[in-house]
Write an enzyme that holds these catalytic residues in place. Sequence first.
Site, mmCIF file in Angstrom:
data_model
loop_
_atom_site.group_PDB
_atom_site.id
_atom_site.type_symbol
_atom_site.label_atom_id
_atom_site.label_comp_id
_atom_site.label_asym_id
_atom_site.label_seq_id
_atom_site.Cartn_x
_atom_site.Cartn_y
_atom_site.Cartn_z
ATOM 1 N N GLY A 10 -6.851 20.211 38.755
ATOM 2 C CA GLY A 10 -7.169 18.671 39.378
ATOM 3 C C GLY A 10 -8.545 18.056 38.577
ATOM 4 C CB VAL A 23 -17.244 15.463 21.419
ATOM 5 C CG1 VAL A 23 -17.082 14.813 19.828
ATOM 6 C CG2 VAL A 23 -15.647 15.672 21.852
ATOM 7 N NE ARG A 78 -2.760 21.232 40.727
ATOM 8 C CZ ARG A 78 -4.414 21.346 40.809
ATOM 9 N NH1 ARG A 78 -4.506 22.510 40.418
ATOM 10 N NH2 ARG A 78 -4.984 20.539 41.672
ATOM 11 C CG ASP A 109 -9.124 28.539 41.309
ATOM 12 O OD1 ASP A 109 -8.579 27.348 41.169
ATOM 13 O OD2 ASP A 109 -9.018 29.004 42.463
ATOM 14 C CB THR A 132 -12.940 22.245 40.438
ATOM 15 O OG1 THR A 132 -12.373 22.231 41.716
ATOM 16 C CG2 THR A 132 -13.832 23.295 40.438
ATOM 17 C CG ASP A 134 -11.657 22.191 45.439
ATOM 18 O OD1 ASP A 134 -11.779 21.120 46.021
ATOM 19 O OD2 ASP A 134 -10.695 22.687 45.243
ATOM 20 C CG ASP A 136 -13.095 26.532 44.278
ATOM 21 O OD1 ASP A 136 -13.626 26.085 43.224
ATOM 22 O OD2 ASP A 136 -11.819 26.624 44.614
ATOM 23 N NE ARG A 169 -9.401 3.690 68.291
ATOM 24 C CZ ARG A 169 -8.870 2.765 67.767
ATOM 25 N NH1 ARG A 169 -9.250 2.374 66.963
ATOM 26 N NH2 ARG A 169 -7.962 2.016 68.466
ATOM 27 C CG MET A 176 -8.808 16.951 48.560
ATOM 28 S SD MET A 176 -8.713 16.554 46.684
ATOM 29 C CE MET A 176 -7.010 15.927 46.801
ATOM 30 N NE ARG A 178 -5.356 23.661 46.602
ATOM 31 C CZ ARG A 178 -4.754 23.786 45.455
ATOM 32 N NH1 ARG A 178 -3.589 24.071 45.280
ATOM 33 N NH2 ARG A 178 -5.581 23.683 44.343
HETATM 34 O O1 F6P Z 1 -9.108 19.849 42.535
HETATM 35 C C1 F6P Z 1 -8.941 20.581 43.446
HETATM 36 C C2 F6P Z 1 -8.167 20.055 44.730
HETATM 37 O O2 F6P Z 1 -8.522 18.831 44.782
HETATM 38 C C3 F6P Z 1 -7.891 20.943 46.017
HETATM 39 O O3 F6P Z 1 -9.107 20.695 46.831
HETATM 40 C C4 F6P Z 1 -6.635 20.212 46.497
HETATM 41 O O4 F6P Z 1 -6.046 20.908 47.465
HETATM 42 C C5 F6P Z 1 -5.996 20.276 45.277
HETATM 43 O O5 F6P Z 1 -6.728 19.858 44.263
HETATM 44 C C6 F6P Z 1 -4.587 19.086 45.085
HETATM 45 O O6 F6P Z 1 -4.545 18.896 43.717
HETATM 46 P P1 F6P Z 1 -3.031 18.496 43.223
HETATM 47 O O7 F6P Z 1 -2.340 17.636 44.436
HETATM 48 O O8 F6P Z 1 -3.343 17.366 42.150
HETATM 49 O O9 F6P Z 1 -2.233 19.608 42.913
#
Ligand code: F6P
Length: 329
Positions: A10, A23, A78, A109, A132, A134, A136, A169, A176, A178
Amino acid sequence: MRIGVFCSGGDAPGMNACVRAVVRSACGAGAEVVGICRGYQGLLDEEFFLDEDGTSRMSPRCVANLIQRGGTILQSSRSSQFRTDEGLRQAADVLTRHGIDALVAIGGDGTFRGAVELARHWNGQIVGCPGTIDNDLVGTDFTIGFATAVETATGAVDKLRDTAESHERLVLVEVMGRHSGYIALYTALAAAAEAVCVPETANDVAKMVDYFQRLRLRRRHSVIVVVAEGDESGGAANLRRELESAGCPYEIRTVILGYVQRGGSPVTADRLLASRLGEFAVRSILDGATGVMAGQQGWNLVLTPFEEAVAGHKPLPQELLELLDRLSV
Ligand code: F6P
């Protein structure tokens, strides 16, 4: 020395700033830099970044006016093909044929797991930069892109607060993460949310509803709950159903921030982190390092083996979870 640089997984704001630092510092040290487009997939497809002069050598000039740009000029992907034995062998062959001695891998990762696999087939050096949103990865306090993602999410929650307040509300804002609650927790604290739901802790829906009822009695007009996408509820939509069936006293709306969090110009903290880590990665390669991720702990620059960086779950700071509890009364 010929160094290849690529972004994978991502995208994250600050990846460009990192490419720029790689660079410029490599060229400054007399090395050549080759930009590999679209991550591991681009490596397999032999897709290289072309400089203005049409060569695949990245010049210091080609990264001018880049530090402030979100996304990545090298693009990202990916790749499932890369993860096969055949793909790994092919990638090693491409690197050898193009005379690449070392790689700077900017990603998360999955990128570093890929680097560990690649190292079984190729004996060049690989140093990673944590790119990233995240946050993480073990071995660095923060990853490149995290600060910007939190800034974006916080700005969005501020806006949602206005409309939640006007209509009395409860808004469930899904961010984000995961497997990690970092973005959710930092956003919740920065935007003064009433609660946060993260993968690292269990939800007690009855207790939450009880708390919202107390808020309602005290005439609190709006409630914001930040929900990490990887929360045990499965995200904001599911949590909404759970809260409604448990008798939530507020009308609920859900908002999924999604990819908005991955875009935009990097904030200062990400530009500085990316610049420091990009330069450090190159310096580490020139010093002979391989199989490690460059990270920042405190103000120190450190190297962590890839296996360690991706193996453990980076724990959420307990004190920040408690701080949110104490402040969201
Ligand atoms: O970059 C990490 C992340 O943003 C996660 O938090 C998320 O679940 C995932 O990428 C989704 O990425 P994609 O839909 O591009 O695979």
